[in-house]
Design a protein around this motif. Sequence first.
Motif, mmCIF file in Angstrom:
data_model
loop_
_atom_site.group_PDB
_atom_site.id
_atom_site.type_symbol
_atom_site.label_atom_id
_atom_site.label_comp_id
_atom_site.label_asym_id
_atom_site.label_seq_id
_atom_site.Cartn_x
_atom_site.Cartn_y
_atom_site.Cartn_z
ATOM 1 N N LEU A 46 -34.151 0.355 66.128
ATOM 2 C CA LEU A 46 -32.779 0.257 66.608
ATOM 3 C C LEU A 46 -31.869 -0.398 65.561
ATOM 4 O O LEU A 46 -30.721 -0.005 65.379
ATOM 5 C CB LEU A 46 -32.740 -0.535 67.916
ATOM 6 N N VAL A 47 -32.408 -1.378 64.863
ATOM 7 C CA VAL A 47 -31.597 -2.090 63.883
ATOM 8 C C VAL A 47 -31.399 -1.245 62.627
ATOM 9 O O VAL A 47 -30.339 -1.223 62.024
ATOM 10 C CB VAL A 47 -32.267 -3.444 63.531
ATOM 11 N N ARG A 48 -32.460 -0.511 62.260
ATOM 12 C CA ARG A 48 -32.365 0.276 61.036
ATOM 13 C C ARG A 48 -31.629 1.581 61.257
ATOM 14 O O ARG A 48 -30.999 2.115 60.359
ATOM 15 C CB ARG A 48 -33.765 0.552 60.496
ATOM 16 N N ASN A 49 -31.748 2.089 62.475
ATOM 17 C CA ASN A 49 -31.234 3.426 62.726
ATOM 18 C C ASN A 49 -30.456 3.466 64.039
ATOM 19 O O ASN A 49 -30.825 4.173 64.964
ATOM 20 C CB ASN A 49 -32.433 4.391 62.767
ATOM 21 N N PRO A 50 -29.368 2.671 64.124
ATOM 22 C CA PRO A 50 -28.627 2.641 65.388
ATOM 23 C C PRO A 50 -27.917 3.974 65.592
ATOM 24 O O PRO A 50 -27.352 4.526 64.659
ATOM 25 C CB PRO A 50 -27.626 1.507 65.172
ATOM 26 N N ARG A 51 -27.973 4.489 66.828
ATOM 27 C CA ARG A 51 -27.367 5.791 67.079
ATOM 28 C C ARG A 51 -26.051 5.682 67.838
ATOM 29 O O ARG A 51 -25.211 6.557 67.738
ATOM 30 C CB ARG A 51 -28.332 6.667 67.883
ATOM 31 N N HIS A 52 -25.881 4.614 68.602
ATOM 32 C CA HIS A 52 -24.646 4.488 69.371
ATOM 33 C C HIS A 52 -23.585 3.774 68.523
ATOM 34 O O HIS A 52 -23.886 2.777 67.880
ATOM 35 C CB HIS A 52 -24.907 3.703 70.657
ATOM 36 N N PRO A 53 -22.342 4.276 68.533
ATOM 37 C CA PRO A 53 -21.297 3.640 67.730
ATOM 38 C C PRO A 53 -21.099 2.161 68.090
ATOM 39 O O PRO A 53 -20.765 1.352 67.224
ATOM 40 C CB PRO A 53 -20.037 4.443 68.077
ATOM 41 N N TYR A 54 -21.353 1.816 69.341
ATOM 42 C CA TYR A 54 -21.194 0.419 69.744
ATOM 43 C C TYR A 54 -22.281 -0.457 69.123
ATOM 44 O O TYR A 54 -21.999 -1.538 68.606
ATOM 45 C CB TYR A 54 -21.223 0.294 71.270
ATOM 46 N N THR A 55 -23.513 0.024 69.153
ATOM 47 C CA THR A 55 -24.602 -0.709 68.511
ATOM 48 C C THR A 55 -24.299 -0.898 67.031
ATOM 49 O O THR A 55 -24.501 -1.971 66.462
ATOM 50 C CB THR A 55 -25.932 0.060 68.656
ATOM 51 N N ARG A 56 -23.805 0.180 66.416
ATOM 52 C CA ARG A 56 -23.448 0.116 64.999
ATOM 53 C C ARG A 56 -22.401 -0.956 64.751
ATOM 54 O O ARG A 56 -22.500 -1.739 63.807
ATOM 55 C CB ARG A 56 -22.903 1.463 64.553
ATOM 56 N N ALA A 57 -21.389 -0.977 65.630
ATOM 57 C CA ALA A 57 -20.318 -1.973 65.479
ATOM 58 C C ALA A 57 -20.870 -3.387 65.625
ATOM 59 O O ALA A 57 -20.531 -4.283 64.846
ATOM 60 C CB ALA A 57 -19.226 -1.721 66.519
ATOM 61 N N LEU A 58 -21.744 -3.572 66.609
ATOM 62 C CA LEU A 58 -22.329 -4.905 66.807
ATOM 63 C C LEU A 58 -23.102 -5.335 65.572
ATOM 64 O O LEU A 58 -23.023 -6.482 65.134
ATOM 65 C CB LEU A 58 -23.275 -4.911 68.014
ATOM 66 N N LEU A 59 -23.851 -4.408 65.002
ATOM 67 C CA LEU A 59 -24.643 -4.734 63.818
ATOM 68 C C LEU A 59 -23.744 -5.028 62.621
ATOM 69 O O LEU A 59 -23.982 -5.963 61.867
ATOM 70 C CB LEU A 59 -25.597 -3.583 63.486
ATOM 71 N N ASP A 60 -22.690 -4.212 62.475
ATOM 72 C CA ASP A 60 -21.792 -4.401 61.333
ATOM 73 C C ASP A 60 -21.048 -5.718 61.413
ATOM 74 O O ASP A 60 -20.754 -6.346 60.404
ATOM 75 C CB ASP A 60 -20.753 -3.261 61.274
ATOM 76 N N GLU A 61 -20.695 -6.110 62.638
ATOM 77 C CA GLU A 61 -19.848 -7.287 62.784
ATOM 78 C C GLU A 61 -20.644 -8.547 63.055
ATOM 79 O O GLU A 61 -20.084 -9.612 63.241
ATOM 80 C CB GLU A 61 -18.830 -7.043 63.903
ATOM 81 N N MET A 62 -21.954 -8.416 63.105
ATOM 82 C CA MET A 62 -22.777 -9.595 63.320
ATOM 83 C C MET A 62 -22.557 -10.564 62.155
ATOM 84 O O MET A 62 -22.694 -10.194 60.994
ATOM 85 C CB MET A 62 -24.242 -9.165 63.355
#
Lengths: 331, 336
Positions: A250-266
């Motif tokens: 999930l961390v390496r390959n997030p598929r949902h734009p929201y997950t991606r945003a959370l990871l980017d903004e962490m």
Amino acid sequence: MNVHSPAEQTDLLSIDALSKRFERQPGLIARAGALVGHPPDRRAVQALSDITLSVRRGEVMGLVGESGCGKSTLGRIVAGITTPSSGAVRFSRSGRAAPGGAQMIFQDPFASLNPRKRVRDIIGEAPVFHGLTTRREMTAYVARYMELCGIDPELQDRFPHQFSGGQRQRIGIARALAVEPDFLVCDECVASLDVSIQAQVLNLFMELREKLNLTYLFISHDLSVIEHISDRIAVMYLGRIVETGPTEELVRNPRHPYTRALLDEMPVVSAAPRAFQPIRGEIPSPLSPPPGCHFHPRCPRAEAICTTNQPGLASVGPQHRCACHFATTES
Amino acid sequence: MTLSQDLSSEVPVLDVRNLCTRFFTEAGVGKAVEDLSLCLRRGEILGLVGESGSGKTVAGFSLMGLIDPPGRVVSGQVLFEGVDLTALNERALRKLRGNRIAMIFQDPMMTLNPVLTIGTQMIETLRAHRRISRAEAWSRARDGLARVGIAAPEERLAAYPHQLSGGMRQRVAIAIALLNEPSLIIADEPTTALDVTIQAQILAEVQRLCRETGTALIWVTHDLAVVSGLADRIAVMYAGRLVEEGRTEAIIEQPLHPYTRGLIASVPSRNLRGERLRQIPGMTPSLMSLPEGCAFAPRCDRASEACRARAPVMETPASGRMVRCFHPLTAPEDRS
């Protein structure tokens, strides 16, 4: 890495199509208003809609999301504190059921301990009630759990206010463990602690899991904490699970734009100033969530279909599921 | 960040020298801030980092002259654009606050007046410090809201604080702080109560506004991760004292103080997933009963007799770096 691929791949907890609505009971004024022709406010908060999730024995399931996403409500339903509106929560326990079942550890170690009770009673009362120990043997019983959680057993006669925040959280953990649960719901339980103390408590959680073969539902808004401790992660947004999968995947390959945003903004400790590229918009009120995909007003990929059709959780990889119309197409 | 280097010759916006703030309570004297020295140039962002009870908030309040009894600034100077604030009376300070120096607090619900509209509060802030017409103040307030990324600013001016979300309220607080174009903003944990995606929005705005307006910023926080992405320099506080100060990349890549190293190492994202987190043993001491010598010595694996006997002073071992430690970390192998 201590990612357990447990030989026993049995689900300890399975949550099936769980929903929770909070409806406002019309008060006296609202009812009087109805008599003279003012319809009462019938809006309800759909805190959880159609949550399906399973947690295997010995696993740490991380639940991450922002305020109002329903993660705490889900935790409280699993711990049996709140009842669901529909759907089912099932624990499958083979052999001797754990007397404590599911226990909860709360966010605020100041509010969750009775200030007028001594530590001995805070920890010991429930096990005496459940017949795990007797009043006479309580001191020794409590001492064992205090030691396990890294508090000096000599301090049994003290009151909660005589401890620091980190120590109080350890008392909260000892209290939960004292009834021998096999499942712990940890709701934001390191959020109020300082970083150096937070590390101590997270380490304690990981030690206890090894020693007592515990299963956790670990709830936090902090993805870096969740990422560190969890074997699998479920990301929630406005009452729905939008993505779930094994942590690494999930961390390496997030598929949902929201997950991606959370990871980017962490927030991460970085040596250089970062260019923040936040997603726009606010978290909508759960009283009036947007139609279709709840995330579409903030989503960089949203198209017409997102405003009308709610995407379901679909498989996008091994154990990896995502609720997005464009999860399978590469961005 | 180039801005601060170009302008290194000019008078610093803020020059704090040996500031001490103590609280005189019945239980004893609390040394909340001891021997604090800081320097801040135009447009520079300083992250003041510390855990609870480290004195970081009291430090911020001391700079603004906002310490109430039983607390008192007992010694030291706060030179703001060359003027010593500790020598000014309340009247003179009021002229500066909200005007040349502004403050942003953690909880905007507590600092915004719940019974006044956003517009009224913004216009008040403007007209308290300059003679302008109500209409002009209104249009400036509107521009102020637009500048911090608030959509439909006219409507928001007529709204009350409770009608806005937490993130929006914090934007309003920032807009108010920026209204009179201050040269210094002190922000105390301004994004701690906000969600990650909203926090990122606020950080982006603040970073942009400081670059654009040349406002210097002190960002007081417990969260090293947030501030490392934002600040040009970082100052780390422990038990009322600054223990280390320097450029962000230097502090993060090569911390000199064992406490700073411990703080960085205990952040989950700096550790391997699922491994034990590196932790600092023990807990922070009470400011009422600080140990003799270095306050960190009881938790420090490098502590010697000297550390327990007397307190180290702030020293400058490497250019631009300051550290308060008898045994600072030097070679990379020390930082394992």
